[in-house]
Design a protein around this motif. Structure first.
Motif, mmCIF file in Angstrom:
data_model
loop_
_atom_site.group_PDB
_atom_site.id
_atom_site.type_symbol
_atom_site.label_atom_id
_atom_site.label_comp_id
_atom_site.label_asym_id
_atom_site.label_seq_id
_atom_site.Cartn_x
_atom_site.Cartn_y
_atom_site.Cartn_z
ATOM 1 N N UNK A 2 -6.856 -3.607 -13.643
ATOM 2 C CA UNK A 2 -6.024 -2.864 -12.894
ATOM 3 C C UNK A 2 -5.391 -1.925 -13.742
ATOM 4 N N UNK A 3 -4.925 -0.702 -12.928
ATOM 5 C CA UNK A 3 -4.172 0.229 -13.619
ATOM 6 C C UNK A 3 -2.667 0.463 -13.054
ATOM 7 N N UNK A 4 -1.889 0.595 -14.169
ATOM 8 C CA UNK A 4 -0.354 1.075 -13.819
ATOM 9 C C UNK A 4 0.502 -0.120 -12.993
ATOM 10 N N UNK A 5 0.897 0.476 -11.801
ATOM 11 C CA UNK A 5 1.532 -0.452 -11.080
ATOM 12 C C UNK A 5 0.740 -1.682 -10.083
ATOM 13 N N UNK A 6 -0.429 -1.515 -10.112
ATOM 14 C CA UNK A 6 -1.283 -2.375 -9.613
ATOM 15 C C UNK A 6 -1.366 -3.663 -10.538
ATOM 16 N N UNK A 154 -5.935 0.767 -4.788
ATOM 17 C CA UNK A 154 -5.411 -0.661 -5.138
ATOM 18 C C UNK A 154 -5.565 -1.242 -3.834
ATOM 19 N N UNK A 155 -5.241 -0.546 -2.579
ATOM 20 C CA UNK A 155 -5.291 -1.348 -1.244
ATOM 21 C C UNK A 155 -6.489 -2.094 -1.178
ATOM 22 N N UNK A 156 -7.475 -1.888 -1.746
ATOM 23 C CA UNK A 156 -8.669 -2.851 -1.588
ATOM 24 C C UNK A 156 -8.625 -4.189 -2.054
ATOM 25 N N UNK A 157 -7.693 -4.348 -2.984
ATOM 26 C CA UNK A 157 -7.705 -5.635 -3.684
ATOM 27 C C UNK A 157 -6.862 -6.507 -2.751
ATOM 28 N N UNK A 209 3.621 -3.688 -1.060
ATOM 29 C CA UNK A 209 3.706 -4.706 -1.646
ATOM 30 C C UNK A 209 3.377 -6.138 -1.346
ATOM 31 N N UNK A 210 3.685 -7.231 -1.852
ATOM 32 C CA UNK A 210 3.351 -8.541 -1.166
ATOM 33 C C UNK A 210 4.621 -9.217 -0.870
ATOM 34 N N UNK A 211 4.589 -10.149 0.064
ATOM 35 C CA UNK A 211 5.638 -10.879 0.448
ATOM 36 C C UNK A 211 5.304 -12.284 1.037
ATOM 37 N N UNK A 212 6.404 -13.046 1.267
ATOM 38 C CA UNK A 212 6.149 -14.445 1.882
ATOM 39 C C UNK A 212 6.644 -14.489 3.266
ATOM 40 N N UNK A 213 5.772 -14.791 4.263
ATOM 41 C CA UNK A 213 6.209 -14.585 5.552
ATOM 42 C C UNK A 213 7.230 -15.895 5.825
ATOM 43 N N UNK A 232 7.832 -10.391 -2.617
ATOM 44 C CA UNK A 232 7.647 -11.093 -4.080
ATOM 45 C C UNK A 232 7.198 -10.272 -4.772
ATOM 46 N N UNK A 233 6.430 -8.815 -4.629
ATOM 47 C CA UNK A 233 6.071 -8.092 -5.518
ATOM 48 C C UNK A 233 6.134 -6.701 -4.967
ATOM 49 N N UNK A 234 6.742 -5.628 -5.385
ATOM 50 C CA UNK A 234 6.669 -4.455 -4.889
ATOM 51 C C UNK A 234 5.977 -3.297 -5.577
ATOM 52 N N UNK A 235 5.091 -2.651 -5.045
ATOM 53 C CA UNK A 235 4.166 -1.898 -5.934
ATOM 54 C C UNK A 235 4.549 -0.345 -5.670
ATOM 55 N N UNK A 236 5.018 -0.043 -4.538
ATOM 56 C CA UNK A 236 5.158 1.414 -4.127
ATOM 57 C C UNK A 236 6.440 1.735 -4.829
#
Length: 254
Positions: A2-6, A154-157, A209-213, A232-236
């Motif tokens: 992965x690169x940078x923020x990903x 990165x959206x593919x991941x 990013x990712x989050x918990x529902x 839980x993780x913010x990418x943007x």
């Protein structure tokens, strides 16, 4: 890679389900029908203790085997395709299968063919040599055609993770650490479960990013207020969307 923020969410890919092709050697031949019967016993939730040479604590734990397919069998060697939960030890699985068969077995060869959404069949796998050549071509010739071919968005991941689409008015607040409230939700994919991981996306399909529902898909759609996803993780990066919240006014003289 992965690169940078990903790199912040690469662990999500590494800990997702995996698929292997392995060669299991039986210590004595058995009938193919008996082998298929025993393989079916190992589909579903199994108990497994990591082998002596492993990087984790040797404690009994459960892992899920989604599918075991017998590709070839010679009476001594069995070529298997195994779709399983992350953290499953294939050499221990082969050893356990041999134990149930009563003849003993061990793993001879192993090849990982899929991790999460990335598989050999997807056509997205590249060699490090390809990446190096693409970088050299970009630096020396100023052409980025090869670079665009080996570096994917990165959206593919997160394509295998249920998604919550966020209204433009709520995107910037998420990048500043806010939680996602019900009015900020534009749509919810099926498969979102309370307590499960979700990918937060903009209406343009950009990964926030990712989050918990904190509620199920149906509950989120019906909610009119309240927090529904805890990031839980913010990418943007910040500043890509307008701020829509208002600063609290401080009374004069306070």
């Amino acid at each position: 890679m992965a690169l940078e923020r990903m790199t912040r969410i690469i662990g999500t890919v590494m800990h997702s389900s995996k698929e292997y092709v392995c060669v299991m050697q039986l210590h004595r031949p058995v009938e193919e029908g008996r082998l298929r019967e025993v393989l079916r016993l190992f589909e579903g939730e199994i108990y497994q203790k990591p082998p002596l040479r492993s990087s984790v604590k040797r404690a009994l734990r459960t892992r899920r085997i989604f599918r075991i397919e017998l590709l070839e069998y010679t009476g001594k060697y069995a070529l298997l395709r195994v779709d399983c939960e992350a953290g499953t030890y294939m050499r221990k699985l082969c050893w356990d299968i041999g134990l149930v068969l009563g003849v003993g077995a061990h793993m001879r060869e192993l090849r990982r063919v899929r991790t999460g959404p990335f598989s050999e069949d997807s056509g997205l796998m590249v060699r490090l040599d390809d990446v190096a050549y693409a970088v050299i071509r970009w630096r020396e010739e100023g052409k980025d055609d090869l670079l665009r071919r080996v570096v994917i968005p990165g959206e593919y991941s997160v394509c295998h993770i249920p998604k919550v689409l966020v209204r433009d008015s709520a995107v910037e607040s998420l990048t500043h650490g806010a939680q996602l409230a019900a009015p900020g939700v534009a749509a919810v994919e099926e498969g979102v479960e309370k307590g499960g991981m979700v990918a937060l996306m903009t209406l343009k399909g950009e990964l926030i990013g990712l989050g918990k529902a904190l509620a199920s898909a149906e509950e989120i759609l019906q909610a009119e207020r309240g927090i529904v996803v805890g990031p839980t993780r913010i990418i943007m990066e910040r500043g890509l969307y307008p701020r829509m919240w208002k600063r609290q006014q401080t009374p004069q003289g306070a």
